[in-house]
Structure formats: structure tokens, C-alpha cells
Design a protein around this motif. Structure first.
Motif, PDB file in Angstrom:
ATOM      1  N   GLN A 100      18.409   3.521   3.341  1.00 31.91           N
ATOM      2  CA  GLN A 100      18.855   3.062   2.026  1.00 31.91           C
ATOM      3  C   GLN A 100      19.349   1.613   2.127  1.00 31.91           C
ATOM      4  OE1 GLN A 100      22.099   5.230   0.207  1.00 31.91           O
ATOM      5  NE2 GLN A 100      21.210   4.883  -1.817  1.00 31.91           N
ATOM      6  N   GLY A 101      18.795   0.761   1.287  1.00 31.78           N
ATOM      7  CA  GLY A 101      19.180  -0.646   1.268  1.00 31.78           C
ATOM      8  C   GLY A 101      18.620  -1.473   2.416  1.00 31.78           C
ATOM      9  N   ARG A 102      17.812  -0.865   3.287  1.00 34.12           N
ATOM     10  CA  ARG A 102      17.257  -1.592   4.430  1.00 34.12           C
ATOM     11  C   ARG A 102      15.875  -2.157   4.104  1.00 34.12           C
ATOM     12  NH1 ARG A 102      19.324  -0.519   9.593  1.00 34.12           N
ATOM     13  NH2 ARG A 102      18.068  -2.360  10.076  1.00 34.12           N
ATOM     14  N   HIS A 103      15.529  -3.226   4.809  1.00 35.26           N
ATOM     15  CA  HIS A 103      14.166  -3.752   4.724  1.00 35.26           C
ATOM     16  C   HIS A 103      13.336  -3.017   5.778  1.00 35.26           C
ATOM     17  CE1 HIS A 103      15.020  -6.883   1.827  1.00 35.26           C
ATOM     18  NE2 HIS A 103      16.173  -7.069   2.467  1.00 35.26           N
ATOM     19  N   VAL A 104      12.441  -2.167   5.292  1.00 45.21           N
ATOM     20  CA  VAL A 104      11.672  -1.306   6.186  1.00 45.21           C
ATOM     21  C   VAL A 104      10.244  -1.839   6.316  1.00 45.21           C
ATOM     22  CG1 VAL A 104      10.743   1.017   6.540  1.00 45.21           C
ATOM     23  CG2 VAL A 104      13.051   0.726   5.594  1.00 45.21           C
ATOM     24  N   LEU A 105       9.820  -1.973   7.566  1.00 42.97           N
ATOM     25  CA  LEU A 105       8.424  -2.328   7.828  1.00 42.97           C
ATOM     26  C   LEU A 105       7.800  -1.148   8.553  1.00 42.97           C
ATOM     27  CD1 LEU A 105       6.144  -4.402   7.655  1.00 42.97           C
ATOM     28  CD2 LEU A 105       6.923  -5.337   9.839  1.00 42.97           C
ATOM     29  N   PHE A 106       6.878  -0.513   7.876  1.00 46.61           N
ATOM     30  CA  PHE A 106       6.241   0.653   8.459  1.00 46.61           C
ATOM     31  C   PHE A 106       5.069   0.202   9.329  1.00 46.61           C
ATOM     32  CE2 PHE A 106       3.579   4.362   8.699  1.00 46.61           C
ATOM     33  CZ  PHE A 106       4.520   5.299   9.081  1.00 46.61           C
ATOM     34  N   VAL A 107       5.051   0.648  10.581  1.00 47.24           N
ATOM     35  CA  VAL A 107       4.049   0.167  11.539  1.00 47.24           C
ATOM     36  C   VAL A 107       3.087   1.305  11.874  1.00 47.24           C
ATOM     37  CG1 VAL A 107       3.693  -0.915  13.792  1.00 47.24           C
ATOM     38  CG2 VAL A 107       5.767  -1.424  12.480  1.00 47.24           C
TER      39      VAL A 107
ATOM     40  N   ALA B 121      15.539  -1.304   0.580  1.00 45.79           N
ATOM     41  CA  ALA B 121      15.530  -2.574  -0.161  1.00 45.79           C
ATOM     42  C   ALA B 121      14.096  -3.063  -0.315  1.00 45.79           C
ATOM     43  CB  ALA B 121      16.383  -3.615   0.572  1.00 45.79           C
ATOM     44  N   SER B 122      13.280  -2.830   0.703  1.00 47.15           N
ATOM     45  CA  SER B 122      11.856  -3.152   0.605  1.00 47.15           C
ATOM     46  C   SER B 122      11.111  -2.255   1.574  1.00 47.15           C
ATOM     47  CB  SER B 122      11.598  -4.633   0.928  1.00 47.15           C
ATOM     48  OG  SER B 122      11.863  -4.895   2.297  1.00 47.15           O
ATOM     49  N   LEU B 123       9.835  -2.050   1.304  1.00 48.98           N
ATOM     50  CA  LEU B 123       9.012  -1.175   2.142  1.00 48.98           C
ATOM     51  C   LEU B 123       7.601  -1.749   2.193  1.00 48.98           C
ATOM     52  CD1 LEU B 123       8.592   1.471   3.721  1.00 48.98           C
ATOM     53  CD2 LEU B 123       8.231   2.631   1.532  1.00 48.98           C
TER      54      LEU B 123
END
Ligand code: IMP
Ligand code: MG
Length: 212
Positions: free
Chosen positions: A116-123, A146-148
Motif C-alpha cells: 500500500q502506497g509503494r511504487h511496485v515494479l513487477f518483474v 502508489a504505482s504498479l
């Protein structure tokens, strides 16, 4: 490390002869063609890492990988990222009669981290139909990051059943089954340092694996 020493240790994947000289035949006999050599992959992963470092500066992103195929790419990618990051993994299983049919996806291992509220980069290692990724992204999105966004090493745009546009792509792939650099067929070949095409004879429709 001394550059020459490093070269001695790395597998020369430029041609099949040098592959065979180093790798056990049981591992390389089923490979018809090397699509991406170890140096080619290294160079592309370095470029992705540099771009991610620039785009996520000041955001301390959380990189989320899906096991097991992504483990080698993730390990190399994070060492090319020059900003603070965190890493977490999920694991899924997909049940279905074949890789082309829509199966049931479920988490067999969830995140340890709250997003929650994190900038997530899915790899991802490879996006094929997009079924697995669509399921995963929907689930992660409900947790209000915060972003995905998505970074995939390999993309098979021609076999996509769902529209998904990764923010970062290493290489586009033809619609062929590839192994190596973490990618398996029936759990084998993950340790090949390059990515190659499996010979047709090595794959039978009945033996097509569930993903990932
Ligand atoms: P999708 O749900 O059809 O997009 O499937 C993605 C997953 O299928 C990947 O994470 C891989 O585990 C697996 N996969 C798809 N194509 C290949 C391939 O060419 N070689 C090895 N695994 C593959
Ligand atoms: Mg797999």
C-alpha cells in the motif's frame, strides 16, 4: 576480478561447438538454436537497470518477482540498479489442460511486504498469453500501491490473449518455446547461461508444463 579470469569462467555461447565443450550434452542436445547469448542478455539487463534507476530515483521501489522463472533475471537486474530498492517474491500455480487454454491461477506464496502506497515494479521472465500476469496485477492493484508497472525480460506479443503493455521489455520473442537463463521446460534447462529454442522433438503437447 581480472578480466581474463572472468572470460575463462563464462560459457562461450557464440556457437554450439563451444557450448558443447563446456556444458553437459544432456543439457544442450535438445537446443536447436541460441537466440540470446550471455553477453547479449548482460548488455540488455544493464540497460534496463540503468533506465529503472533513472525513472525511480527518490521512490525506493519494491521489485516483485514471480518464482521460479524470474530468479536469475531478478538477481542480475537488481545488481544493475543503482538506487535503493526492496525485493519480494510471489509464487503462483496455473492449472489447465494446456498452456493456451485459460486455466485457474492461484497464489501459492504471497508477498511478505505490504505494498500500500509503494511504487511496485513487477518483474517477469516472459509474458506469453498474459493470463498469469493479468491475474497477478489485478490482485496487486486491489492493495492500493502508489504505482504498479511491469518489467519483463521476454515478451511474446503475438501470443497475447489479454492486452498488457510492460513499461520495460528486454527482448521480443517469436512464438517459440525457449529455455535457459531461468526459463525451464519440465524444470530442466534453467541453468543454461543463454536463452535457446528447444528442438520440436523435445516438446510434446502432453508434456507442456503448467506455468509458471
Ligand atoms: P502466460 O500466463 O501465458 O503469460 O505465461 C507466462 C508464464 O509461462 C511465464 O512466466 C513462464 O513461466 C511460462 N512460459 C511462457 N512461455 C515460455 C517459454 O517460452 N519458455 C519457458 N516458460 C514459458
Ligand atoms: Mg515455467
Amino acid at each position: 576480478m581480472d578480466k581474463n579470469a572472468r572470460n575463462d569462467l563464462s560459457v562461450g555461447a557464440e556457437d554450439k561447438a563451444s557450448m558443447n565443450a563446456v556444458l553437459d550434452e544432456a543439457l544442450v542436445n535438445d537446443i536447436s538454436e541460441v537466440l540470446f547469448s550471455q553477453p547479449q542478455i548482460e548488455e540488455r539487463v544493464a540497460a534496463l537497470g540503468a533506465q529503472i534507476s533513472q525513472d525511480y530515483a527518490g521512490k525506493e521501489p519494491l521489485l516483485v518477482g514471480v518464482l521460479r522463472g524470474v530468479f536469475i533475471f531478478m538477481a542480475d537486474l537488481v545488481r544493475q540498479i543503482t538506487i535503493p530498492i526492496e525485493v519480494d517474491f510471489i509464487s503462483i500455480s496455473r492449472y489447465g489442460p494446456s498452456r493456451r487454454t485459460q486455466g485457474v491461477v492461484r497464489f501459492t506464496k504471497d508477498l511478505e511486504t505490504s505494498i500500500q502506497g509503494r511504487h511496485v515494479l513487477f518483474v517477469e521472465d516472459v509474458i506469453d498469453t498474459g493470463l498469469s500476469l493479468r491475474y497477478i496485477l489485478r490482485s496487486l492493484q486491489t492493495r492500493e500501491p502508489a504505482s504498479l508497472r511491469v518489467c519483463t525480460l521476454f515478451n511474446k506479443p503475438r501470443t497475447r490473449l489479454f492486452e498488457l503493455n510492460p513499461a520495460y521489455t528486454g527482448f521480443d520473442l517469436p512464438d517459440r518455446f525457449v529455455v535457459g537463463y531461468g526459463l525451464d521446460y519440465d524444470e530442466r534447462y534453467r541453468n543454461l547461461p543463454f536463452v535457446g529454442v528447444l528442438k520440436d522433438g523435445a516438446i510434446t503437447e502432453q508434456r507442456l508444463p503448467d506455468v509458471p
